[in-house]
Enzyme design. Structure first.
Site, PDB file in Angstrom:
ATOM      1  N   HIS A  39       1.094  -1.094   0.024  1.00 33.00           N
ATOM      2  CA  HIS A  39       0.179  -0.017  -0.491  1.00 33.00           C
ATOM      3  C   HIS A  39       1.371   1.151   0.200  1.00 33.00           C
ATOM      4  O   HIS A  39       2.227   0.565   0.416  1.00 33.00           O
ATOM      5  CB  HIS A  39      -0.682   0.018   1.014  1.00 33.00           C
ATOM      6  CG  HIS A  39      -0.583  -0.834   2.490  1.00 33.00           C
ATOM      7  ND1 HIS A  39       0.776  -0.027   3.258  1.00 33.00           N
ATOM      8  CD2 HIS A  39      -1.016  -1.827   3.118  1.00 33.00           C
ATOM      9  CE1 HIS A  39       0.940  -0.889   4.330  1.00 33.00           C
ATOM     10  NE2 HIS A  39       0.651  -1.783   4.187  1.00 33.00           N
ATOM     11  N   HIS A  42       4.904   1.736   8.021  1.00 32.33           N
ATOM     12  CA  HIS A  42       4.623   1.035   8.712  1.00 32.33           C
ATOM     13  C   HIS A  42       5.818   1.308   9.926  1.00 32.33           C
ATOM     14  O   HIS A  42       6.516   1.409   8.659  1.00 32.33           O
ATOM     15  CB  HIS A  42       4.323  -0.481   8.850  1.00 32.33           C
ATOM     16  CG  HIS A  42       3.476  -1.210   8.046  1.00 32.33           C
ATOM     17  ND1 HIS A  42       2.095  -0.718   8.694  1.00 32.33           N
ATOM     18  CD2 HIS A  42       2.286  -1.696   7.185  1.00 32.33           C
ATOM     19  CE1 HIS A  42       1.322  -0.895   8.158  1.00 32.33           C
ATOM     20  NE2 HIS A  42       1.342  -1.751   7.017  1.00 32.33           N
ATOM     21  N   CYS A  94       2.774  -1.721  15.358  1.00 37.10           N
ATOM     22  CA  CYS A  94       2.992  -1.132  14.476  1.00 37.10           C
ATOM     23  C   CYS A  94       2.294   0.423  14.357  1.00 37.10           C
ATOM     24  O   CYS A  94       1.008   0.561  14.498  1.00 37.10           O
ATOM     25  CB  CYS A  94       1.988  -1.875  13.447  1.00 37.10           C
ATOM     26  SG  CYS A  94       1.867  -1.355  11.648  1.00 37.10           S
TER      27      CYS A  94
END
Ligand code: MN
Length: 158
Positions: A74, A78, A126
């Site tokens: 994406h 992260h 995360c």
């Protein structure tokens, strides 16, 4: 989040280490399906929701022994800190063993997948942007491309 003495919501949430996984007081645990090809044996807890003052979300994922997260990519990134156990991670075209306190960064549009060891859970924090795009899953041609890399063959699960 509101601040000051007028608030009725506690600003502190106590860590409760249950035997089945890391837990925080009043933080709900979302169970992912126990079987399936996208992710396997993963729980998610949202520790901090995005707000006006801090437009980011901090989550804790825990992958049970032998389980894995979804293979995805994406635009958003992260920042990951392993809190519990060990396993491995695919990020880009790299596969690395990871354990408590290791840091992993996943850049935009980069394939990534987390795997718990067969005999250990893998729990990690995360950090993501509150405003983010939806992950995309690999198409058959992406799998073909990934499996051309010798170090990824037999590693990725989808
Ligand atoms: Mn992701």
């Amino acid at each position: 989040m509101a601040t000051g003495s007028e608030t009725s919501i506690s600003l502190v949430r106590t860590f409760t280490h249950a035997t089945e996984g890391y837990r925080w007081h009043e933080v709900p645990v979302k169970e992912y399906p126990a079987t399936g090809t996208v992710s396997q044996n993963v729980t998610k807890q949202v520790l901090f929701e995005p707000g006006e003052d801090l437009p980011a979300e901090l989550r804790y994922f825990e992958v049970a022994p032998g389980g894995h997260s979804a293979l995805e990519r994406h635009q958003h990134v992260h920042a990951v800190l392993v809190l519990r156990g060990r396993g491995s991670v695919l990020v880009g075209d790299e596969v690395r063993q990871i354990r408590e306190h290791d840091l992993i960064y996943t850049p935009p549009e980069t394939w990534h997948q987390f795997y718990a060891a067969e005999d250990s859970p893998l729990g990690f924090l995360c950090l993501v942007n509150g405003n983010r795009d939806r992950p995309s899953r690999p198409a058959p041609e992406d799998i073909k491309e990934l499996e051309k890399k010798p170090n990824l063959k037999g590693v990725i699960r989808y």
